[in-house]
Design a protein around this motif. Structure first.
Motif, PDB file in Angstrom:
ATOM      1  N   THR A 198       0.835  -1.191   0.000  1.00  0.00           N
ATOM      2  CA  THR A 198       0.000   0.000   0.000  1.00  0.00           C
ATOM      3  C   THR A 198       0.878   1.253   0.000  1.00  0.00           C
ATOM      4  N   LEU A 199       0.234   2.428  -0.032  1.00  0.00           N
ATOM      5  CA  LEU A 199       1.005   3.671  -0.001  1.00  0.00           C
ATOM      6  C   LEU A 199       1.219   4.081   1.455  1.00  0.00           C
ATOM      7  N   VAL A 200       2.476   4.331   1.820  1.00  0.00           N
ATOM      8  CA  VAL A 200       2.780   4.762   3.192  1.00  0.00           C
ATOM      9  C   VAL A 200       3.482   6.121   3.130  1.00  0.00           C
ATOM     10  N   LEU A 201       3.002   7.052   3.933  1.00  0.00           N
ATOM     11  CA  LEU A 201       3.676   8.342   4.087  1.00  0.00           C
ATOM     12  C   LEU A 201       4.301   8.359   5.479  1.00  0.00           C
ATOM     13  N   THR A 202       5.620   8.558   5.549  1.00  0.00           N
ATOM     14  CA  THR A 202       6.306   8.587   6.843  1.00  0.00           C
ATOM     15  C   THR A 202       6.789  10.007   7.102  1.00  0.00           C
ATOM     16  N   TYR A 203       6.398  10.547   8.265  1.00  0.00           N
ATOM     17  CA  TYR A 203       6.738  11.926   8.615  1.00  0.00           C
ATOM     18  C   TYR A 203       7.859  11.939   9.653  1.00  0.00           C
ATOM     19  N   GLY A 204       8.862  12.793   9.434  1.00  0.00           N
ATOM     20  CA  GLY A 204       9.950  12.925  10.413  1.00  0.00           C
ATOM     21  C   GLY A 204      10.505  14.334  10.365  1.00  0.00           C
ATOM     22  N   GLY A 205      11.438  14.625  11.255  1.00  0.00           N
ATOM     23  CA  GLY A 205      11.985  15.990  11.241  1.00  0.00           C
ATOM     24  C   GLY A 205      13.006  16.226  12.330  1.00  0.00           C
ATOM     25  N   LEU A 206      13.450  17.468  12.415  1.00  0.00           N
ATOM     26  CA  LEU A 206      14.532  17.827  13.344  1.00  0.00           C
ATOM     27  C   LEU A 206      14.033  18.331  14.699  1.00  0.00           C
ATOM     28  N   SER A 207      12.709  18.516  14.857  1.00  0.00           N
ATOM     29  CA  SER A 207      12.205  19.216  16.048  1.00  0.00           C
ATOM     30  C   SER A 207      12.482  18.494  17.359  1.00  0.00           C
ATOM     31  N   LYS A 208      12.443  17.165  17.351  1.00  0.00           N
ATOM     32  CA  LYS A 208      12.518  16.417  18.613  1.00  0.00           C
ATOM     33  C   LYS A 208      13.832  15.650  18.719  1.00  0.00           C
ATOM     34  N   ASN A 209      14.095  14.741  17.760  1.00  0.00           N
ATOM     35  CA  ASN A 209      15.324  13.945  17.818  1.00  0.00           C
ATOM     36  C   ASN A 209      16.566  14.824  17.851  1.00  0.00           C
ATOM     37  N   TYR A 210      16.466  15.991  17.202  1.00  0.00           N
ATOM     38  CA  TYR A 210      17.645  16.859  17.058  1.00  0.00           C
ATOM     39  C   TYR A 210      17.469  18.194  17.770  1.00  0.00           C
ATOM     40  N   MET A 211      16.427  18.311  18.570  1.00  0.00           N
ATOM     41  CA  MET A 211      16.204  19.468  19.465  1.00  0.00           C
ATOM     42  C   MET A 211      16.068  20.790  18.720  1.00  0.00           C
ATOM     43  N   ALA A 212      15.714  20.737  17.432  1.00  0.00           N
ATOM     44  CA  ALA A 212      15.740  21.962  16.619  1.00  0.00           C
ATOM     45  C   ALA A 212      14.330  22.383  16.198  1.00  0.00           C
ATOM     46  N   ALA A 213      13.405  22.448  17.167  1.00  0.00           N
ATOM     47  CA  ALA A 213      12.003  22.734  16.827  1.00  0.00           C
ATOM     48  C   ALA A 213      11.843  24.072  16.101  1.00  0.00           C
ATOM     49  N   GLY A 214      12.684  25.047  16.453  1.00  0.00           N
ATOM     50  CA  GLY A 214      12.557  26.371  15.849  1.00  0.00           C
ATOM     51  C   GLY A 214      13.102  26.463  14.427  1.00  0.00           C
ATOM     52  N   PHE A 215      13.859  25.465  13.990  1.00  0.00           N
ATOM     53  CA  PHE A 215      14.403  25.514  12.622  1.00  0.00           C
ATOM     54  C   PHE A 215      13.334  25.174  11.583  1.00  0.00           C
ATOM     55  N   ARG A 216      12.234  24.629  12.038  1.00  0.00           N
ATOM     56  CA  ARG A 216      11.094  24.252  11.182  1.00  0.00           C
ATOM     57  C   ARG A 216      11.534  23.391   9.999  1.00  0.00           C
ATOM     58  N   ALA A 217      12.201  22.303  10.306  1.00  0.00           N
ATOM     59  CA  ALA A 217      12.678  21.402   9.255  1.00  0.00           C
ATOM     60  C   ALA A 217      12.055  20.015   9.445  1.00  0.00           C
ATOM     61  N   GLY A 218      11.246  19.618   8.480  1.00  0.00           N
ATOM     62  CA  GLY A 218      10.623  18.294   8.544  1.00  0.00           C
ATOM     63  C   GLY A 218      10.525  17.701   7.156  1.00  0.00           C
ATOM     64  N   TRP A 219      10.107  16.435   7.095  1.00  0.00           N
ATOM     65  CA  TRP A 219       9.964  15.771   5.791  1.00  0.00           C
ATOM     66  C   TRP A 219       8.845  14.757   5.829  1.00  0.00           C
ATOM     67  N   VAL A 220       8.386  14.431   4.617  1.00  0.00           N
ATOM     68  CA  VAL A 220       7.502  13.277   4.470  1.00  0.00           C
ATOM     69  C   VAL A 220       8.056  12.448   3.330  1.00  0.00           C
ATOM     70  N   ALA A 221       8.131  11.122   3.572  1.00  0.00           N
ATOM     71  CA  ALA A 221       8.644  10.189   2.560  1.00  0.00           C
ATOM     72  C   ALA A 221       7.482   9.358   2.050  1.00  0.00           C
ATOM     73  N   PHE A 222       7.331   9.300   0.733  1.00  0.00           N
ATOM     74  CA  PHE A 222       6.279   8.488   0.101  1.00  0.00           C
ATOM     75  C   PHE A 222       6.920   7.184  -0.332  1.00  0.00           C
ATOM     76  N   THR A 223       6.416   6.069   0.176  1.00  0.00           N
ATOM     77  CA  THR A 223       6.947   4.762  -0.240  1.00  0.00           C
ATOM     78  C   THR A 223       5.784   3.808  -0.508  1.00  0.00           C
ATOM     79  N   GLY A 224       6.107   2.673  -1.138  1.00  0.00           N
ATOM     80  CA  GLY A 224       5.064   1.681  -1.423  1.00  0.00           C
ATOM     81  C   GLY A 224       4.380   1.989  -2.746  1.00  0.00           C
ATOM     82  N   ASN A 225       3.060   1.850  -2.744  1.00  0.00           N
ATOM     83  CA  ASN A 225       2.307   1.907  -4.001  1.00  0.00           C
ATOM     84  C   ASN A 225       2.076   3.346  -4.487  1.00  0.00           C
TER      85      ASN A 225
END
Ligand SMILES: Cc1ncc(COP(=O)(O)O)c(C=O)c1O
Length: 415
Positions: free
Chosen positions: A233-260
């Motif tokens: 199926t189609l999966v959209l995975t969302y991630g970013g720098l706000s939490k893992n990298y403590m950079a919430a104010g940099f407003r940097a995130g992504w979504v990856a489209f994988t699958g169908n």
């Protein structure tokens, strides 16, 4: 001045809310303006609590600032998208490719875009209860209907797959999961994820997986990116720098489209259109992404035993669960506790009643569980980003308030 006019506005927003910065937050600001200190346990923003982004990330932004003056490609700068693809491949998502990665001003913008691109009026999206409330709001904002499925406290807040299945209708377009979870701290079992994928595949649904806390896991818990499991199926995975990298104010995130992806060309066209209409994500923030993903992973030290987040999580958990009338599932990931309060014992009406009294009487700010679309009104969310001393002070304040209410309640019952 003409006072006869009232400007009209979009009434479809009347039922939307975002409790993390909602009325209780406004009330706290009022108390602060009156000159009081408020212990703020309401928002997952690492920087104010002394969590700094790495020097490599600061250097990456500083050295690239001049080349970040113009708009970038609407999907984002190539080197950042490649870094995200490589990072996802390393975590098991073999099919991740830079051509199917979209960078955004944080995950927030991408959630809003997804719903706008996906939904027709009345379309349904299965959203966890409790949830990070932007998901519910984003569905509503795009004219859709959020249908909440149960995350079961008794099974460590894992999604109840039978409940999800029972709520699929011919209007359902997608299933949202948040893993690791805000607000419950759950990290989902692999078997549960596989069942969700099977359901999605059987019913032709898109899976929207918010994995912004994927590196924040404790005590041996393992996070499985849902896109790394077998699926068609189609999966959209969302991630970013706000939490893992403590950079919430940099407003940097992504979504990856994988699958169908090939079966979703119209949806992808809408995404392309929306991305180009907003021109691009904040470019200096994009240039930090490769430095963050390929540099030293400080987050592993924070979450390991002895690390700051690990210790704060344990302290908060132990102090709160030592208060009579408070129970809590120990978090396996993310930055939050989601305890349950025995309202009857304290003569409290509901979670909001508790949160407002705690704020007004003890100057401690947290968010009631109903702000996360929880199905009952007995929970509240605590952020454990503050140092242990401040967490201790907050727990003492809460314990004192509840003891007082418990005594008052006993006296009332005795009358
Ligand atoms: C589950 C979840 N998703 C998304 C976000 C928003 O992240 P961003 O800063 O990337 O917009 C948050 C922020 O708290 C969150 O908890």
């Amino acid at each position: 001045m003409n006072t006869a006019h009232r400007f009209s506005y979009n009434h479809s927003m009347d039922n939307l809310s975002y409790a993390i910065r909602g009325p209780i937050f406004d009330k706290a600001q009022e108390i602060i303006r009156q000159g009081h200190e408020v212990i703020q346990l309401n928002i997952g923003n690492p920087a104010p609590f002394g969590f700094d982004v790495s020097d490599e990330m600061i250097a990456a932004m500083a050295t690239r600032l001049r080349s970040a003056q113009g708009y970038s490609h609407h999907f984002g700068v190539e080197e950042a998208r490649e870094a995200v693809a490589a990072h996802m491949q390393q975590s098991g998502v073999r099919s991740a490719g830079s051509e199917h990665i979209l960078l955004g001003n944080g995950v927030s913008e991408l959630i809003l875009m997804t719903m706008q691109a996906l939904l027709n009026k009345g379309d349904e999206v299965l959203v966890p209860s409790p949830d990070y409330p932007l998901w519910t709001a984003a569905v509503g904002l795009a004219g859709g209907k959020a249908v909440h499925y149960i995350c079961d406290e008794k099974s460590d807040w894992n999604p109840d797959v039978k409940d999800i299945a029972s709520k699929i209708s011919d209007r359902t377009k997608a299933i949202v999961i948040i893993n690791p979870n805000n607000p419950t701290g759950a990290v989902y079992e692999k078997s549960v994820l596989q069942k969700i994928l099977n359901l999605a595949s059987r019913h032709g649904l898109i899976v929207l997986s918010d994995e912004i806390y994927d590196k924040i896991v404790y005590d041996g818990a393992r996070h499985y990116p849902i896109a790394s499991l077998d699926h068609d199926t189609l999966v959209l995975t969302y991630g970013g720098l706000s939490k893992n990298y403590m950079a919430a104010g940099f407003r940097a995130g992504w979504v990856a489209f994988t699958g169908n992806i090939s079966a979703a060309s119209d949806f992808m066209e809408n995404i392309n259109l929306l991305a180009s209409m907003r021109l691009c994500a904040n470019v200096p923030g994009q240039y930090v992404i490769p430095a963050a993903l390929t540099g030293y992973q400080h987050i592993h030290d924070y979450v390991a035993p002895g690390g700051r987040l690990h210790e704060q999580m344990n302290t908060a958990y132990e102090l709160l669960t030592a208060i009579p009338g408070i129970r809590c599932v120990k978090p396996k990931g993310a930055l939050y506790l989601f305890p349950e309060i025995d309202l009857r014992q304290f003569g409290l009406e509901n979670d909001e009643d508790f949160a407002y009294r705690l704020l007004e009487e003890k100057h401690i700010l947290l968010v009631p569980g109903s702000g996360f679309n929880a199905m009952d009104n007995r929970h509240f969310r605590v952020v454990f980003l503050p140092e242990t001393e401040l967490l201790r002070k907050a727990a003492e304040g809460m314990a004192a308030l509840l003891e007082n209410y418990s005594v008052k309640n006993l006296m009332l019952e005795a009358l």
